[in-house]
Design a protein around this motif. Structure first.
Motif, PDB file in Angstrom:
ATOM      1  N   GLN A   1      -7.018  -6.004  14.519  1.00 47.38           N
ATOM      2  CA  GLN A   1      -8.479  -5.976  14.549  1.00 47.38           C
ATOM      3  C   GLN A   1      -9.037  -5.706  15.939  1.00 47.38           C
ATOM      4  OE1 GLN A   1     -10.434  -9.094  12.430  1.00 47.38           O
ATOM      5  NE2 GLN A   1      -9.701  -8.261  10.517  1.00 47.38           N
ATOM      6  N   GLN A   2      -8.162  -5.465  16.893  1.00 45.71           N
ATOM      7  CA  GLN A   2      -8.613  -5.139  18.241  1.00 45.71           C
ATOM      8  C   GLN A   2      -8.968  -3.662  18.374  1.00 45.71           C
ATOM      9  OE1 GLN A   2      -5.466  -6.555  20.783  1.00 45.71           O
ATOM     10  NE2 GLN A   2      -5.909  -8.703  20.337  1.00 45.71           N
ATOM     11  N   VAL A   3      -8.558  -2.865  17.410  1.00 44.60           N
ATOM     12  CA  VAL A   3      -8.870  -1.428  17.379  1.00 44.60           C
ATOM     13  C   VAL A   3      -9.712  -1.146  16.138  1.00 44.60           C
ATOM     14  CG1 VAL A   3      -6.743  -0.789  18.595  1.00 44.60           C
ATOM     15  CG2 VAL A   3      -6.752  -0.878  16.093  1.00 44.60           C
ATOM     16  N   ASP A   4     -10.411  -0.008  16.140  1.00 46.12           N
ATOM     17  CA  ASP A   4     -11.142   0.389  14.943  1.00 46.12           C
ATOM     18  C   ASP A   4     -10.141   0.475  13.801  1.00 46.12           C
ATOM     19  OD1 ASP A   4     -13.273   0.634  16.680  1.00 46.12           O
ATOM     20  OD2 ASP A   4     -13.322   2.823  16.639  1.00 46.12           O
ATOM     21  N   HIS A   5     -10.503  -0.073  12.632  1.00 49.86           N
ATOM     22  CA  HIS A   5      -9.545  -0.160  11.535  1.00 49.86           C
ATOM     23  C   HIS A   5     -10.234   0.002  10.185  1.00 49.86           C
ATOM     24  CE1 HIS A   5     -10.993  -4.233  12.418  1.00 49.86           C
ATOM     25  NE2 HIS A   5     -10.922  -4.430  11.099  1.00 49.86           N
ATOM     26  N   VAL A   6      -9.408   0.182   9.154  1.00 51.87           N
ATOM     27  CA  VAL A   6      -9.893   0.454   7.809  1.00 51.87           C
ATOM     28  C   VAL A   6      -9.271  -0.541   6.844  1.00 51.87           C
ATOM     29  CG1 VAL A   6     -10.026   2.205   5.985  1.00 51.87           C
ATOM     30  CG2 VAL A   6     -10.036   2.909   8.389  1.00 51.87           C
ATOM     31  N   ARG A   7     -10.066  -1.022   5.888  1.00 55.14           N
ATOM     32  CA  ARG A   7      -9.571  -1.839   4.775  1.00 55.14           C
ATOM     33  C   ARG A   7      -9.786  -1.040   3.508  1.00 55.14           C
ATOM     34  NH1 ARG A   7     -10.071  -7.084   3.764  1.00 55.14           N
ATOM     35  NH2 ARG A   7      -9.128  -6.356   1.837  1.00 55.14           N
ATOM     36  N   VAL A   8      -8.756  -0.877   2.708  1.00 55.39           N
ATOM     37  CA  VAL A   8      -8.821  -0.102   1.475  1.00 55.39           C
ATOM     38  C   VAL A   8      -8.436  -1.010   0.303  1.00 55.39           C
ATOM     39  CG1 VAL A   8      -7.889   1.892   0.243  1.00 55.39           C
ATOM     40  CG2 VAL A   8      -8.145   1.996   2.730  1.00 55.39           C
ATOM     41  N   THR A   9      -9.266  -1.006  -0.735  1.00 53.80           N
ATOM     42  CA  THR A   9      -8.980  -1.747  -1.962  1.00 53.80           C
ATOM     43  C   THR A   9      -9.208  -0.804  -3.137  1.00 53.80           C
ATOM     44  OG1 THR A   9      -9.813  -3.755  -0.924  1.00 53.80           O
ATOM     45  CG2 THR A   9      -9.506  -3.813  -3.294  1.00 53.80           C
ATOM     46  N   GLU A  10      -8.229  -0.721  -4.022  1.00 48.74           N
ATOM     47  CA  GLU A  10      -8.360   0.128  -5.206  1.00 48.74           C
ATOM     48  C   GLU A  10      -8.027  -0.686  -6.446  1.00 48.74           C
ATOM     49  OE1 GLU A  10      -7.248   4.601  -6.628  1.00 48.74           O
ATOM     50  OE2 GLU A  10      -5.779   3.562  -5.392  1.00 48.74           O
ATOM     51  N   ASN A  11      -8.979  -0.735  -7.365  1.00 50.57           N
ATOM     52  CA  ASN A  11      -8.818  -1.518  -8.594  1.00 50.57           C
ATOM     53  C   ASN A  11      -8.386  -2.953  -8.305  1.00 50.57           C
ATOM     54  OD1 ASN A  11      -9.550   0.629 -10.327  1.00 50.57           O
ATOM     55  ND2 ASN A  11      -7.515   1.496 -10.046  1.00 50.57           N
ATOM     56  N   GLY A  12      -8.955  -3.537  -7.254  1.00 51.01           N
ATOM     57  CA  GLY A  12      -8.675  -4.924  -6.898  1.00 51.01           C
ATOM     58  C   GLY A  12      -7.392  -5.133  -6.121  1.00 51.01           C
ATOM     59  N   LYS A  13      -6.642  -4.063  -5.852  1.00 47.94           N
ATOM     60  CA  LYS A  13      -5.381  -4.188  -5.115  1.00 47.94           C
ATOM     61  C   LYS A  13      -5.573  -3.693  -3.684  1.00 47.94           C
ATOM     62  CE  LYS A  13      -2.765  -3.132  -9.280  1.00 47.94           C
ATOM     63  NZ  LYS A  13      -1.985  -2.085  -9.929  1.00 47.94           N
ATOM     64  N   ILE A  14      -5.002  -4.428  -2.746  1.00 47.53           N
ATOM     65  CA  ILE A  14      -5.049  -4.037  -1.344  1.00 47.53           C
ATOM     66  C   ILE A  14      -4.099  -2.864  -1.125  1.00 47.53           C
ATOM     67  CG2 ILE A  14      -4.524  -4.758   1.023  1.00 47.53           C
ATOM     68  CD1 ILE A  14      -5.199  -7.645   0.081  1.00 47.53           C
ATOM     69  N   ILE A  15      -4.601  -1.845  -0.448  1.00 48.57           N
ATOM     70  CA  ILE A  15      -3.768  -0.705  -0.043  1.00 48.57           C
ATOM     71  C   ILE A  15      -3.506  -0.886   1.446  1.00 48.57           C
ATOM     72  CG2 ILE A  15      -3.556   1.806   0.081  1.00 48.57           C
ATOM     73  CD1 ILE A  15      -3.977   0.795  -2.781  1.00 48.57           C
ATOM     74  N   GLY A  16      -2.250  -0.900   1.825  1.00 49.93           N
ATOM     75  CA  GLY A  16      -1.888  -1.150   3.215  1.00 49.93           C
ATOM     76  C   GLY A  16      -1.466   0.106   3.949  1.00 49.93           C
ATOM     77  N   ARG A  17      -0.980  -0.105   5.161  1.00 46.74           N
ATOM     78  CA  ARG A  17      -0.512   1.006   5.992  1.00 46.74           C
ATOM     79  C   ARG A  17       0.548   1.790   5.242  1.00 46.74           C
ATOM     80  NH1 ARG A  17       0.057  -1.049  12.130  1.00 46.74           N
ATOM     81  NH2 ARG A  17       0.196   1.183  12.431  1.00 46.74           N
ATOM     82  N   GLY A  18       0.488   3.094   5.390  1.00 49.82           N
ATOM     83  CA  GLY A  18       1.444   3.955   4.708  1.00 49.82           C
ATOM     84  C   GLY A  18       1.147   4.101   3.223  1.00 49.82           C
ATOM     85  N   GLY A  19       0.014   3.549   2.760  1.00 45.15           N
ATOM     86  CA  GLY A  19      -0.351   3.654   1.359  1.00 45.15           C
ATOM     87  C   GLY A  19       0.305   2.628   0.458  1.00 45.15           C
ATOM     88  N   GLU A  20       0.950   1.627   1.051  1.00 49.05           N
ATOM     89  CA  GLU A  20       1.606   0.596   0.248  1.00 49.05           C
ATOM     90  C   GLU A  20       0.578  -0.155  -0.603  1.00 49.05           C
ATOM     91  OE1 GLU A  20       4.391  -3.406   0.807  1.00 49.05           O
ATOM     92  OE2 GLU A  20       3.789  -2.254   2.564  1.00 49.05           O
ATOM     93  N   VAL A  21       0.853  -0.275  -1.894  1.00 51.19           N
ATOM     94  CA  VAL A  21      -0.034  -0.983  -2.817  1.00 51.19           C
ATOM     95  C   VAL A  21       0.524  -2.383  -3.021  1.00 51.19           C
ATOM     96  CG1 VAL A  21      -1.045  -1.000  -5.129  1.00 51.19           C
ATOM     97  CG2 VAL A  21      -0.593   1.189  -3.979  1.00 51.19           C
ATOM     98  N   PHE A  22      -0.278  -3.386  -2.704  1.00 51.93           N
ATOM     99  CA  PHE A  22       0.155  -4.767  -2.861  1.00 51.93           C
ATOM    100  C   PHE A  22      -0.201  -5.262  -4.261  1.00 51.93           C
ATOM    101  CE2 PHE A  22      -0.065  -4.163   1.685  1.00 51.93           C
ATOM    102  CZ  PHE A  22       1.129  -4.736   2.088  1.00 51.93           C
ATOM    103  N   PRO A  23       0.601  -6.162  -4.807  1.00 54.76           N
ATOM    104  CA  PRO A  23       0.363  -6.654  -6.173  1.00 54.76           C
ATOM    105  C   PRO A  23      -0.994  -7.345  -6.304  1.00 54.76           C
ATOM    106  CG  PRO A  23       2.449  -7.488  -5.292  1.00 54.76           C
ATOM    107  CD  PRO A  23       1.754  -6.787  -4.179  1.00 54.76           C
ATOM    108  N   PRO A  24      -1.545  -7.349  -7.512  1.00 56.50           N
ATOM    109  CA  PRO A  24      -2.803  -8.069  -7.733  1.00 56.50           C
ATOM    110  C   PRO A  24      -2.650  -9.525  -7.296  1.00 56.50           C
ATOM    111  CG  PRO A  24      -2.162  -6.846  -9.702  1.00 56.50           C
ATOM    112  CD  PRO A  24      -1.020  -6.754  -8.739  1.00 56.50           C
ATOM    113  N   GLY A  25      -3.697 -10.055  -6.715  1.00 53.83           N
ATOM    114  CA  GLY A  25      -3.668 -11.441  -6.261  1.00 53.83           C
ATOM    115  C   GLY A  25      -3.208 -11.608  -4.826  1.00 53.83           C
TER     116      GLY A  25
END
Length: 169
Positions: A119-143
């Motif tokens: 969070q010390q640099v400009d950054h992006v938070r991505v959420t698709e259909n309630g799932k967090i999308i992380g660096r490299g496009g990794e989709v984290f499980p619901p919850g």
């Protein structure tokens, strides 16, 4: 009639807050506008936040993302509008008109004094259909909570702008 609304009530003074937001929604069709008549309460401070949202959502405004070089916003889907300012800190958030609660994009200005390097640099938070999308496009499980995947959930803006799509590299 706007394409969609974020649903929130003005909890503190529905008469004055509601009137201003209702006027905004009729003036700016197709933009993200919060209105008290449009649904249930989503959370505590949304009523106060809502007062300012309509002002940035319409044509002629500089948009909520005026702090950032517009060329870095090429991946933001155009039909999501100009975005709205974050609740706290400098940044902008966008909502998918088809799924405004579950699919969002947020770009935050970095805070060099923040305890987390992501969070010390400009950054992006991505959420698709309630799932967090992380660096490299990794989709984290619901919850999955952001606090569980802090570094992955906050994608450096310089990395995200190299992605081919808003939600994946």
């Amino acid at each position: 009639m706007p394409a969609f609304y974020l649903k929130a009530y003005c909890k503190f003074d529905p008469r004055t807050c509601g009137y201003a937001l209702t006027v905004q929604s009729s003036r700016y069709p197709g933009k993200v506008v919060v209105g008290p008549e449009n649904g249930p309460v989503l959370g505590g401070g949304l009523g106060c936040l809502a007062k300012g949202l309509g002002k940035v959502a319409g044509p002629g405004s500089k948009g909520a993302s005026s702090w950032i070089d517009q060329s870095k916003l090429k991946n933001v889907p155009g039909h999501w509008g100009e975005g709205i300012p974050n609740q706290k800190g400098v940044g902008t958030r966008w909502f998918d008109p088809a799924n405004p609660k579950g699919t969002t994009l947020r770009i935050d200005k970095g805070n060099p004094a923040h305890k987390y390097p992501s969070q010390q640099v400009d950054h992006v938070r991505v959420t698709e259909n309630g799932k967090i999308i992380g660096r490299g496009g990794e989709v984290f499980p619901p919850g999955t909570k952001v606090t569980d995947v802090w570094e992955q959930a906050h994608i450096p803006l310089d990395e995200w702008i190299t992605w081919r799509y808003w939600n994946r590299p």
